[in-house]
Design a protein around this motif. Sequence first.
Motif, short mmCIF file in Angstrom:
data_model
loop_
_atom_site.label_atom_id
_atom_site.label_comp_id
_atom_site.label_asym_id
_atom_site.label_seq_id
_atom_site.Cartn_x
_atom_site.Cartn_y
_atom_site.Cartn_z
N ALA A 188 -0.09 0.44 -4.14
CA ALA A 188 -1.06 -0.58 -4.58
C ALA A 188 -2.49 -0.09 -4.31
CB ALA A 188 -0.81 -1.88 -3.83
N ASP A 189 -3.45 -0.61 -5.10
CA ASP A 189 -4.86 -0.28 -4.89
C ASP A 189 -5.51 -1.28 -3.94
OD1 ASP A 189 -5.09 1.87 -6.94
OD2 ASP A 189 -4.37 0.22 -8.20
N ILE A 190 -4.99 -2.52 -3.98
CA ILE A 190 -5.58 -3.56 -3.12
C ILE A 190 -4.47 -4.56 -2.76
CG2 ILE A 190 -6.40 -4.79 -5.20
CD1 ILE A 190 -8.72 -5.84 -3.46
N SER A 206 -15.19 -1.47 -4.11
CA SER A 206 -15.29 -2.11 -2.80
C SER A 206 -16.66 -2.77 -2.60
CB SER A 206 -14.97 -1.13 -1.68
OG SER A 206 -15.74 0.00 -1.82
N MET A 227 0.83 -1.20 0.00
CA MET A 227 0.00 0.00 0.00
C MET A 227 0.87 1.26 0.00
SD MET A 227 -2.82 -1.40 -0.36
CE MET A 227 -4.22 -0.32 -0.25
N ILE A 244 -7.76 -1.91 0.95
CA ILE A 244 -8.29 -1.34 -0.30
C ILE A 244 -8.18 0.17 -0.21
CG2 ILE A 244 -10.34 -1.08 -1.74
CD1 ILE A 244 -11.48 -3.55 -0.46
N ARG A 245 -7.85 0.83 -1.32
CA ARG A 245 -7.97 2.29 -1.35
C ARG A 245 -8.11 2.77 -2.80
NH1 ARG A 245 -2.19 3.91 -0.35
NH2 ARG A 245 -1.26 3.24 -2.31
N GLY A 246 -8.54 3.98 -2.94
CA GLY A 246 -8.60 4.61 -4.26
C GLY A 246 -9.85 4.25 -5.03
N GLU A 247 -9.88 4.66 -6.27
CA GLU A 247 -11.09 4.56 -7.09
C GLU A 247 -11.11 3.31 -7.96
OE1 GLU A 247 -13.50 7.03 -7.02
OE2 GLU A 247 -12.24 7.62 -5.30
N LEU A 248 -9.93 2.69 -8.17
CA LEU A 248 -9.87 1.60 -9.15
C LEU A 248 -10.56 0.33 -8.65
CD1 LEU A 248 -6.25 1.89 -10.60
CD2 LEU A 248 -8.41 2.34 -11.75
N VAL A 249 -10.58 0.16 -7.35
CA VAL A 249 -11.15 -1.08 -6.80
C VAL A 249 -12.60 -0.81 -6.41
CG1 VAL A 249 -10.95 -2.78 -4.97
CG2 VAL A 249 -8.89 -1.76 -5.94
#
Length: 279
Positions: free
Chosen positions: A25-27, A54, A21, A47-52
């Motif tokens: 990383a996104d996840i 949730s 992270m 998890i963070r950000g918009e790409l994943v």
Amino acid sequence: VDEAHGAHLRFYRQFPNRDAMASGADISVMSLHKTLPALTQCALLHIRGELVDSGEISRLLSVFQTSSPSYVLLSSIDHCLRLLDSDGARLFGEYERNLVKFREDMACLRNLIALPSSDPGKLIISTKKTTLSGMDLADILYAEHKIELEMSSIDYALAMTSICDTEEGFNRLAKALTVIDDSVQPEPPRESHSPALPVQAKPPGEVLACQAKLTPLNKAVELMSAEYVWAYPPGIPIIIPGEIIDEASVAYITRLIQNGIYPKSTKGQLPEYIYACSP
Ligand SMILES: Cc1ncc(COP(=O)(O)O)c(C=O)c1O
């Protein structure tokens, strides 16, 4: 990111913030139980950000996860995180001092070699310049010194350490390796047994459509594998679907078997047969 072996990485003072992270990383899914004090099966999903998505992850977790979570495991996670929060700096400080001292002690080895590792807590001892295999070394450490290693292979053995290892434990391992080093016979360094990556003829997903057949391993050279082949240890695939089976991979499989390591394959027919087709 599969960060099964990286839950501790952010806490090293020498190499801080090396975890997935912190590296963008996104996840990431990390096993707490492998490198931190937590019960087996404890893990975290970050998890963070918009790409994943949730929401989708929650949906899938509800499909695959039990509806009866273990409070023993949850409290073990809680305990582990609280310990790191309250005492992590001291524990990692001590741990890193023990690791540095261990490396210094290993400088006296004449035959065994303590290899450098990008994770300093993984102590890899090479037996390549001796008559011992990695498995022999692990057996001697266990039988004569009561030290259990994480894994061993043809040319090396791995001791996995953590903040729970004591100074006394590190000293015992260093002393045992020094004693073994004094008693082993040197020999010219063996060639590395890991073959180069085979040629990839097709992506693994496309191989599902091939008319594959179980083929005697010794007749499969130059065919395309339709299954995974791996050995544990070290667990890294030797051949994956879509790769061309070459002489070097077959020789490596044979060599592993000669050394008591039995490769596995998805169809379970190795060492006699491999599931393969024309490329
Ligand atoms: C690279 C890697 N990923 C994932 C796993 C599985 O982790 P867990 O045992 O926490 O399910 C392992 C376990 O050995 C591993 O080595």
